[in-house]
Motif scaffolding. Structure first.
Motif, PDB file in Angstrom:
ATOM      1  N   VAL A  34       0.833  -1.203   0.000  1.00  8.85           N
ATOM      2  CA  VAL A  34       0.000   0.000   0.000  1.00  8.85           C
ATOM      3  C   VAL A  34       0.869   1.256   0.000  1.00  8.85           C
ATOM      4  O   VAL A  34       0.612   2.209  -0.748  1.00  8.85           O
ATOM      5  N   LEU A  55     -10.264   8.063   6.388  1.00 10.86           N
ATOM      6  CA  LEU A  55     -10.206   6.599   6.347  1.00 10.86           C
ATOM      7  C   LEU A  55     -10.851   5.967   7.581  1.00 10.86           C
ATOM      8  O   LEU A  55     -11.047   4.755   7.613  1.00 10.86           O
ATOM      9  N   PHE A  81      -1.416   3.958   8.567  1.00 13.18           N
ATOM     10  CA  PHE A  81      -1.913   2.912   7.671  1.00 13.18           C
ATOM     11  C   PHE A  81      -1.877   1.540   8.343  1.00 13.18           C
ATOM     12  O   PHE A  81      -2.666   0.662   7.992  1.00 13.18           O
ATOM     13  N   TRP A  84      -5.059   1.570  10.055  1.00 14.91           N
ATOM     14  CA  TRP A  84      -6.132   1.430   9.059  1.00 14.91           C
ATOM     15  C   TRP A  84      -6.285  -0.024   8.627  1.00 14.91           C
ATOM     16  O   TRP A  84      -7.397  -0.564   8.609  1.00 14.91           O
ATOM     17  N   LEU A 102      -9.585   3.817   0.035  1.00 18.63           N
ATOM     18  CA  LEU A 102      -8.390   4.652  -0.069  1.00 18.63           C
ATOM     19  C   LEU A 102      -8.544   5.687  -1.178  1.00 18.63           C
ATOM     20  O   LEU A 102      -8.270   6.880  -0.980  1.00 18.63           O
TER      21      LEU A 102
END
Length: 289
Positions: A34, A55, A81, A84, A102
């Motif tokens: 990612v 997010l 992240f 996330w 995203l």
């Protein structure tokens, strides 16, 4: 960050448009990929705080990360992240850790549309095709309420809603999510649009672009009398062949019936006239014997 600075649409409850099947969600093991994806498409990481909010991370979660890694933007981005991908806070309510979520978040924070488009094109060309028709979005949205039943049956929307109780824009959001999760849904959506006069050209355009990207060797182009090109999947040609065969067999059966027991000429003329007005002038000159 005080609560008053958090965008109002970040604290709203879950909506049916943002739920996503778990099978499409990314895992914590996808972190490196990612981050590479973001860098590959020019994301600097400067807006990681706002992006993380969209997010689904809580402001306090982000504050803790920033306190632990003060001044290190790259590390803060990585840690956000990680949260996330771990589905922390309200991540699930924002659609879960998916490429679709995203991309949507990148577009909503402003200034990152180029990054979002790049990721979309790489990971979801079907989304890119649909996005290219954004100028016609109002026309599409206006036609959607009358198509609720077929949209639901083809799993392009999640709920069966009466046309009078739904707005086309909300339906379009669900359709975009469905296409993002399954590119083949774009073909289904294009076929549906071809059934409505106001959107038939848009549907044909989507079908053509879909075929060029996903099945360039599986494209059939048909022309009507007005020169309108209609793009159909190759798989449909077998259905047309079957229909033509059945149509031909019907004529053979009719011919056989006429030979075995010929009806009155007057009856034949009436039937042919009813079938096509264009034949009336020719039928008028036919002999009755």
């Amino acid at each position: 960050m005080s609560a008053s600075l958090v965008p109002t649409d970040l604290v709203s409850g879950p909506s049916p448009e943002t739920t996503t099947d778990s099978q499409n969600q990314l895992q914590i093991t996808d972190l490196a990929e990612v981050l590479q994806l973001l860098r590959r498409h020019g994301y600097s990481g400067v807006s990681y705080h706002t992006l993380s909010l969209y997010l689904g991370l809580f402001p306090n979660t982000i504050r803790v990360i920033e306190a632990d890694h003060r001044g290190d933007t790259e590390r803060c981005l990585s840690e956000c992240f990680t949260k996330w991908l771990g589905k922390a806070d309200d991540v699930q309510k924002k659609g879960g850790p998916t490429i679709y979520s995203l991309v949507s978040a990148l577009r909503r924070i402003g200034g990152e549309n180029g990054v979002a488009d790049g990721i979309d094109m790489e990971k979801h060309p079907a989304c890119k095709i649909l996005a290219c028709h954004s100028a016609q979005q109002s026309v599409i949205a206006a036609a959607l309420p009358q198509l609720v039943i077929v949209l639901y049956l083809t799993k392009l929307i999640k709920e069966m809603i009466l046309p009078t109780n739904v707005q086309g824009e909300n339906l379009l959001i669900q359709i975009k999510e469905a296409v993002c999760n399954d590119y083949q849904k774009l073909e289904a959506f294009a076929v549906i649009l071809c059934k409505v006069k106001a959107t038939i050209e848009i549907g044909n355009s989507l079908l053509k672009e879909y075929s060029e990207v996903f099945c360039s060797d599986d494209l059939v182009v048909m022309n009507d009398d007005n020169g309108l090109k209609i793009y159909l999947p190759q798989s449909m040609t077998a259905q047309f062949t079957t229909m033509r065969l059945k149509f031909g067999q019907t004529f053979l059966k009719v011919e056989k019936c006429i030979k075995e027991k010929s009806p009155a000429h007057k009856d034949i003329k009436n039937i042919l006239s009813y079938y096509s007005e264009d034949l009336e002038s020719q039928i008028a000159h036919c002999e009755s014997t």
